[in-house]
Write a protein that holds these residues in place. Structure first.
Motif, short mmCIF file in Angstrom:
data_model
loop_
_atom_site.label_atom_id
_atom_site.label_comp_id
_atom_site.label_asym_id
_atom_site.label_seq_id
_atom_site.Cartn_x
_atom_site.Cartn_y
_atom_site.Cartn_z
N MET A 108 0.83 -1.21 0.00
CA MET A 108 0.00 0.00 0.00
C MET A 108 0.86 1.26 0.00
SD MET A 108 -3.05 -1.11 2.61
CE MET A 108 -3.82 0.51 2.58
N GLU A 109 1.99 1.19 0.68
CA GLU A 109 2.90 2.34 0.72
C GLU A 109 3.40 2.69 -0.69
OE1 GLU A 109 4.62 5.41 2.73
OE2 GLU A 109 3.56 3.79 3.77
N ALA A 111 1.70 1.88 -3.48
CA ALA A 111 0.57 1.92 -4.42
C ALA A 111 0.52 3.20 -5.26
CB ALA A 111 -0.75 1.71 -3.68
N PRO A 112 0.67 4.40 -4.68
CA PRO A 112 0.61 5.62 -5.51
C PRO A 112 1.71 5.66 -6.56
CG PRO A 112 0.39 6.16 -3.18
CD PRO A 112 0.83 4.74 -3.25
N VAL A 113 2.90 5.16 -6.18
CA VAL A 113 4.01 5.14 -7.13
C VAL A 113 3.69 4.21 -8.30
CG1 VAL A 113 6.45 4.58 -7.44
CG2 VAL A 113 5.68 5.64 -5.31
N PHE A 115 0.77 3.10 -9.23
CA PHE A 115 -0.39 3.60 -9.99
C PHE A 115 0.06 4.66 -10.99
CE2 PHE A 115 -3.88 6.37 -10.98
CZ PHE A 115 -4.97 5.53 -11.11
N SER A 116 0.90 5.58 -10.54
CA SER A 116 1.33 6.67 -11.43
C SER A 116 2.12 6.13 -12.62
CB SER A 116 2.18 7.69 -10.66
OG SER A 116 3.40 7.11 -10.23
N CYS A 161 -7.01 8.47 -17.41
CA CYS A 161 -6.29 7.21 -17.62
C CYS A 161 -7.21 6.00 -17.75
CB CYS A 161 -5.27 6.99 -16.51
SG CYS A 161 -5.97 6.79 -14.87
#
Length: 392
Positions: A108-109, A111-113, A115-116, A161
């Motif tokens: 989860m930590e 996840a944003p990376v 996803f981007s 996206c």
């Protein structure tokens, strides 16, 4: 401390861990505790200290506040995030834990990376397709871009996206750029991951993990090499952690890969049998519900099914093994298919269109029986919502 001992039992079961394994996890975190101490926690005696609670939460992929709402807030710079995920995603988390030794929190930590990265590739899909089209035209081939590609160009420019849904589904194809990017990126590491059952999502919707195999080798081992079982695992039809926990409890200890694979197969088979029984019961109740309110329409529908539909167990060629199983275990869905050979007007028009050197397009949905069957299905679907509300 208002410690929730019952929740600790539940979390252990969800994660497929024994008391002994929890003790081992705590020791790895520099928080060694005796098995008797864990037993006292589970019994509700001598609740764990703050340091213990943090270690327990890390080991069980949750947060201390789950066990104690009054637990002091996390340190500066940390924020608690919690959200339900699909069984398919949960299985993927488990597979990543077993393969790479990472926790849900660690994934989860990142996840944003991650996803981007995928989102950036998604926005490049139209440009990649333009390049393929250019090369095709240079070599005298037809343009491979599909009707609706202008929507994907627009989505890329607007940073959408997930794509843009078309207003003309009958004539245009509107893809989910994010799903397409996942497929293309995965193709580059096809010896590790597999997208053949990846469900993806319609344009403008966020895809999930359903059908995605994040580790071919592990899924192959856990499914015993059975494609149907592998697909069921990837789509979350089986919850791996629950099967593991139950199998461990039944054996009274750890399992080999072969034993785990056998337990998964048995759980899947039992699940199919149980769902089929429940589905037939629900279907019977639904048919009675509909017939009571619309006896003439119910009789007409049954007559059309008997005369014009394929028998139960027939499926379109594009159905995967899992599609067939889901149709079988959920008879309430009434996944019925008209047999085109029985549609007399369609067959007559098709024969006429193919004679005399003429070229004409004839479609099954132009047959009056086909149209009437769809009308009845739509009518039934409107009442199904009411029925399900009462059934629940």
């Amino acid at each position: 401390m208002a410690f929730k001992a019952e929740l600790l039992k539940k979390k252990l079961k969800e994660e497929g861990k024994t008391r002994k394994e929890l003790v081992a996890d705590l020791e790895k975190q520099g928080c060694p505790r005796h098995k008797r101490t864990v037993s006292r926690w589970l019994a509700g005696d001598n609740p764990p200290k703050a340091k213990d609670l943090e270690a327990i939460a890390r080991a069980l992929n949750c947060k201390p506040q789950d066990f104690d709402p009054f637990f002091a807030d996390m340190g500066l710079g940390e924020v608690s995030i919690q959200a339900p995920v699909s069984a398919a995603s949960h299985n993927a988390y488990e597979l990543m834990r077993w393969r790479y030794g990472v926790s849900q929190k660690q994934i989860m930590e990142l996840a944003p990376v991650l996803f981007s990265i995928v989102a950036g590739h998604a926005l490049r899909v139209p440009m990649q397709d333009d390049e393929v089209a250019r090369l095709a035209l240079e070599n005298g081939l037809s343009n491979p871009r599909h009707q609706g590609s202008h929507l994907e160009d627009q989505a890329s420019k607007l940073k959408k996206c997930f794509g843009i849904e078309t207003s003309y589904p009958g004539t245009e194809t509107s893809r989910n750029l994010f799903s397409e990017a996942i497929i293309r990126l995965s193709a580059q590491i096809s010896n590790h991951v597999d997208t053949k059952w990846f469900v993806g999502a319609a344009a403008e919707e966020a895809p999930n993990a359903a059908g995605y195999i994040p580790d071919i080798e592990l899924v192959e081992a856990f499914s015993g090499g059975q494609p149907q079982l592998a697909e069921a695992i990837s789509k979350g039809r089986i919850r791996l952690s629950s099967v593991l926990q139950h199998a461990k409890e039944a054996k009274g200890g750890s399992l080999s890969i072969e034993e785990f694979a056998k337990a998964i197969q048995e759980a899947h088979e039992q699940g199919i049998e149980d769902q089929r029984k429940a589905g037939l019961k629900k279907l019977k109740a639904w048919r009675a519900f509909y017939a009571e309110r619309h006896p003439e329409l119910a009789a007409e529908y049954d007559d059309l099914v008997a005369k014009y539909c394929h028998e139960e167990g027939w499926y379109p060629e594009q159905y995967t093994d899992d599609d067939r199983v889901q149709s079988w275990v959920n008879p309430f869905q009434e996944d019925l298919h008209l047999n085109e050979d029985t549609l007399s007007e369609y067959q007559s028009r098709k024969a006429s269109a193919s004679g005399g050197g003429k070229i004409a397009l004839v479609f099954p949905f132009e047959d009056p029986t086909y149209r009437r069957f769809e009308e009845l299905q739509r009518h039934r679907s409107t009442l199904k919502k009411q029925f399900e509300g009462e059934w629940e």
